[in-house]
Design a protein around this motif. Sequence first.
Motif, short mmCIF file in Angstrom:
data_model
loop_
_atom_site.label_atom_id
_atom_site.label_comp_id
_atom_site.label_asym_id
_atom_site.label_seq_id
_atom_site.Cartn_x
_atom_site.Cartn_y
_atom_site.Cartn_z
N ALA A 3 72.73 103.32 66.88
CA ALA A 3 71.45 102.93 66.30
C ALA A 3 71.93 102.47 64.70
O ALA A 3 71.17 102.10 64.02
CB ALA A 3 70.30 103.78 66.33
N THR A 56 64.71 101.12 60.93
CA THR A 56 64.06 100.72 62.17
C THR A 56 63.87 102.09 63.05
O THR A 56 62.91 102.17 63.75
CB THR A 56 64.91 99.60 63.15
OG1 THR A 56 66.09 100.06 62.92
CG2 THR A 56 64.52 98.26 62.18
N THR A 57 64.76 102.86 63.20
CA THR A 57 64.73 104.07 64.09
C THR A 57 63.98 104.90 63.71
O THR A 57 62.88 105.56 64.05
CB THR A 57 66.30 104.46 64.33
OG1 THR A 57 67.17 103.47 64.94
CG2 THR A 57 65.98 105.76 65.18
#
Length: 321
Positions: free
Chosen positions: A150, A268-269
Amino acid sequence: MTSDAGVHSYSAVLMGSPILLKLFEDNPTLASQVFRLIKQQENLFTVNRAASEVMAINHAAGRHPVVVSAPVFELISVAHAVSILPDSAFNFTIGPVVKRWKIGFQGREVPPAAEIEALLRLTDPHQVVLDAEQHSVFLPLPGMEIDLGAIAKGYIADVVQAFLRQQGVAQALINLGGNVQTLGSPPHQPQGWGIGLKKPFGRDDELLGTLQVQGKSVVTSGIYERYFERDGRCWHHIFDPHTGYPLDNELLSVTVIADRSLDGDIYTTLLYGMGPEQGLAYLAGQPDIDAVFVTRDRQIICSPARHFRFSQLDFSWQLRH
Ligand code: FAD
Ligand code: MG
């Protein structure tokens, strides 16, 4: 290599992802150097092969600390810091869960709940022991596994940007399968690069709109890139670290606009876990980060656009600012 209006595009497949480099000169030597650099970085961080610096740490879980190179130690330290933020959806020790679900790989399946429960006990980021002097990393429980999936592409996109800058390149774009990093603006386009926002589950050329940026990174995480369907549900590769199941909320994708692709990848995560409402409130205190949320009820929600311009193309979706 393809050429169109002065743009020279070079592509490769690395890290299981399509890689695209755009330059404004015909320079296959530079393109090869960029792909070689990405390959070198992949070799440090991959968990999809038996040997890498990160895999050396994973193989030694429950046994001993492993000394790693400075860049690997730094990225792991960043991933650790983000993982232990209160209520963080980011967890770099999610490896055992990722490996068990195999989403995006052969043999993917919904594991039995009891197995997920057991694997979750191996995913406490607080337990990882980092020694900044030795540059060593220790996973105290056998079976613990670091997964930088990620965050590593973001980091590598920034490494490529720095390399191109150092080579005297003023205008370029690199796309590492969803992690876009840019240098400057294309010639004669002072408004910047136009980066497509994909329609979730649409064809490759179906766009909800474009984001215009200059010298920024644009990173998208979506549930439509790596997923499978079973029992009427979409099981995708962004996990809720608290349940061990794919994050289940109103989002289809989150796009982050930031200077560093590393930050784009992290946010984003994090924002995926927060959802749009809480995410927008959070971004009010982050002047350097912008985001676009795409939701299941067909909304495109932009944070107050400070660092990009959004042009809508598909008007069957509702745009909210
Ligand atoms: P992101 O949303 O940025 O990240 C999702 C990924 O992060 C998941 O795939 C998982 O790995 C991990 N993750 C899931 N949930 C969480 C969470 N809550 N917190 C933290 N991390 C989480 N793919 C292949 O098919 N074959 C390969 O050989 C291969 N090699 C790779 C080598 C490297 C160095 C890297 C960085 C990636 C590689 N990949 C490979 C792709 C990788 O498996 C992921 O699919 C990819 O990194 C996901 O990036 P993303 O931007 O799509 O998603
Ligand atoms: Mg990410």
